[in-house]
Every structure is written in C-alpha cells, then in structure tokens.
Scaffold this motif. Sequence first.
Motif, PDB file in Angstrom:
ATOM      1  N   ALA A   1     -27.918  32.866 -26.206  1.00 10.40           N
ATOM      2  CA  ALA A   1     -27.883  31.493 -25.717  1.00 10.40           C
ATOM      3  C   ALA A   1     -26.662  30.795 -26.285  1.00 10.40           C
ATOM      4  N   SER A   2     -25.980  30.050 -25.434  1.00  9.09           N
ATOM      5  CA  SER A   2     -24.815  29.286 -25.876  1.00  9.09           C
ATOM      6  C   SER A   2     -25.061  27.803 -25.666  1.00  9.09           C
ATOM      7  N   LEU A   3     -24.347  26.994 -26.412  1.00 10.78           N
ATOM      8  CA  LEU A   3     -24.472  25.545 -26.303  1.00 10.78           C
ATOM      9  C   LEU A   3     -23.100  24.900 -26.345  1.00 10.78           C
ATOM     10  N   ASP A   4     -22.815  24.091 -25.328  1.00 11.16           N
ATOM     11  CA  ASP A   4     -21.615  23.256 -25.316  1.00 11.16           C
ATOM     12  C   ASP A   4     -22.104  21.815 -25.236  1.00 11.16           C
ATOM     13  N   LYS A   5     -22.275  21.217 -26.401  1.00 16.10           N
ATOM     14  CA  LYS A   5     -22.895  19.892 -26.465  1.00 16.10           C
ATOM     15  C   LYS A   5     -22.046  18.835 -25.765  1.00 16.10           C
ATOM     16  N   SER A   6     -20.747  18.936 -25.911  1.00 14.61           N
ATOM     17  CA  SER A   6     -19.875  17.901 -25.356  1.00 14.61           C
ATOM     18  C   SER A   6     -19.935  17.855 -23.839  1.00 14.61           C
TER      19      SER A   6
ATOM     20  N   SER B   1     -25.938  24.465 -21.495  1.00 16.21           N
ATOM     21  CA  SER B   1     -26.360  25.645 -22.231  1.00 16.21           C
ATOM     22  C   SER B   1     -26.594  26.767 -21.239  1.00 16.21           C
ATOM     23  N   THR B   2     -26.342  27.982 -21.672  1.00 15.70           N
ATOM     24  CA  THR B   2     -26.639  29.136 -20.826  1.00 15.70           C
ATOM     25  C   THR B   2     -27.487  30.128 -21.620  1.00 15.70           C
ATOM     26  N   LEU B   3     -28.345  30.815 -20.907  1.00 12.99           N
ATOM     27  CA  LEU B   3     -29.119  31.918 -21.473  1.00 12.99           C
ATOM     28  C   LEU B   3     -28.693  33.179 -20.750  1.00 12.99           C
ATOM     29  N   TYR B   4     -28.114  34.090 -21.491  1.00 18.40           N
ATOM     30  CA  TYR B   4     -27.629  35.360 -20.945  1.00 18.40           C
ATOM     31  C   TYR B   4     -28.659  36.436 -21.280  1.00 18.40           C
TER      32      TYR B   4
END
Lengths: 114, 111
Positions: free
Chosen positions: B64-69, B73-76
């Motif tokens: 899972a990635s997070l780009d708060k700005s 978010s993505t779940l791979y």
Amino acid sequence: DGGITQSPKYLFRKEGQNVTLSCEQNLNHDAMYWYRQDPGQGLRLIYYSQIVNDFQKGDIAEGYSVSREKKESFPLTVTSAQKNPTAFYLCASSKTGGSNNEQFFGPGTRLTVL
Amino acid sequence: KQEVTQIPAALSVPEGENLVLNCSFTDSAIYNLQWFRQDPGKGLTSLLLIQSSQREQTSGRLNASLDKSSGRSTLYIAASQPGDSATYLCAVSGGYQKVTFGIGTKLQVIP
C-alpha cells in the motif's frame, strides 16, 4: 486467541421492540466503536468510547444507546426510536485514538426488522 | 467534510494477474490510512495501516502506498489468487470519531 466477538450473528426485531447487540474484546484496547453498514454506503459511526464509563455520539446516534461499564464490553441497544434499523452492525476496537488507532473489527450482527 | 472515493467499484481479473486498487480522499489532514478486506456477510479484516508520515507499507503480496499531498492511496496485489476475491475498503482517520470509509472495490479473481 485475541479478538472481538459479537453476538448474536443474526437478530430479528419486531416493531416497537428494543434489542441489544453484544460486543466483547480481549485485546486490552481502550477504544471501542459501533458502526452501521448499509448497501452502497460506507460504514457510518454510531457511537464510540475512548475509555471505560465514557462514550460519545457519532454521526448517526439517534435511536441508539450504549454503555461502557467494563473495558472489554461495549453493548449497543437499538431502540424503537430508530426508524430504519435493518442493517449490518459492526463493532471495532483500537488500542488508543489519534495516530495509533488501527481498528480491528468483529464479525458483525445482521439485524432485520420484521 | 472528508470524502473517500474508491475506483473502480468492481474489478474482475484472471488468476495470477497483478492489480491496483485506488483510494482518494479530499482532506489531506489525516493521521493514517487503513486498508481492509471484507468477505460477504463478514466483518472487516485489517490488511495494512499507513501512518501519515509514511509512504508505503508491505505485507506479503500486498503493498500500500500513500501520497497525502495529492489525497491518494493505492493497494497493489501481486500474483492474485481466487482467495483474494473480496471487497476491499480504505478508511482515512483524522482521530477517534473522524474515520471515513470508502464504499469499497469488489474484486473477483477468476481461476
């Protein structure tokens, strides 16, 4: 095994009845929550409790009541004032609130009004 | 008011394929973001939690990635399996009572 239990799994209510849903956790978590899930909608918060003997209303508290007399237990009563109670009810807990509030969920109770 | 959107609403893939589920949110003032899995008629199972200061988290075949700005978010999911079939939900937390859930992405992995 540590976890959250909810009972009953299925519950049927007649018009005008109050019913109580049970939620117990043995994770030693301070915070507990009740959510309602309806088809096509995200989970909505009914009540939450940060600590024993304290609880706060969520977004849809009308027609519901709770108690938190023990750390492990957070029962939800659906009163006759709740006009559309048919839904899937989920109880959750977290160690604390704030940034460390990873939530863990129970298996749910499906309530149907007859 | 925080709003969480998950796209697509449903996804069907053949077994073995890698896939990405998306979650977007409107208010970047969050504490963390959590991904869950829900099987039909069951409760939610926590998969990954990403703190606001983190960029990604990994658990087995999940990343899972997070780009708060940018509020994304993505779940791979790598090498998908039929057992991965479920609804995947993301939830954004701004505090005790400020957890907002998406409606979820229903995933079907075809053998």
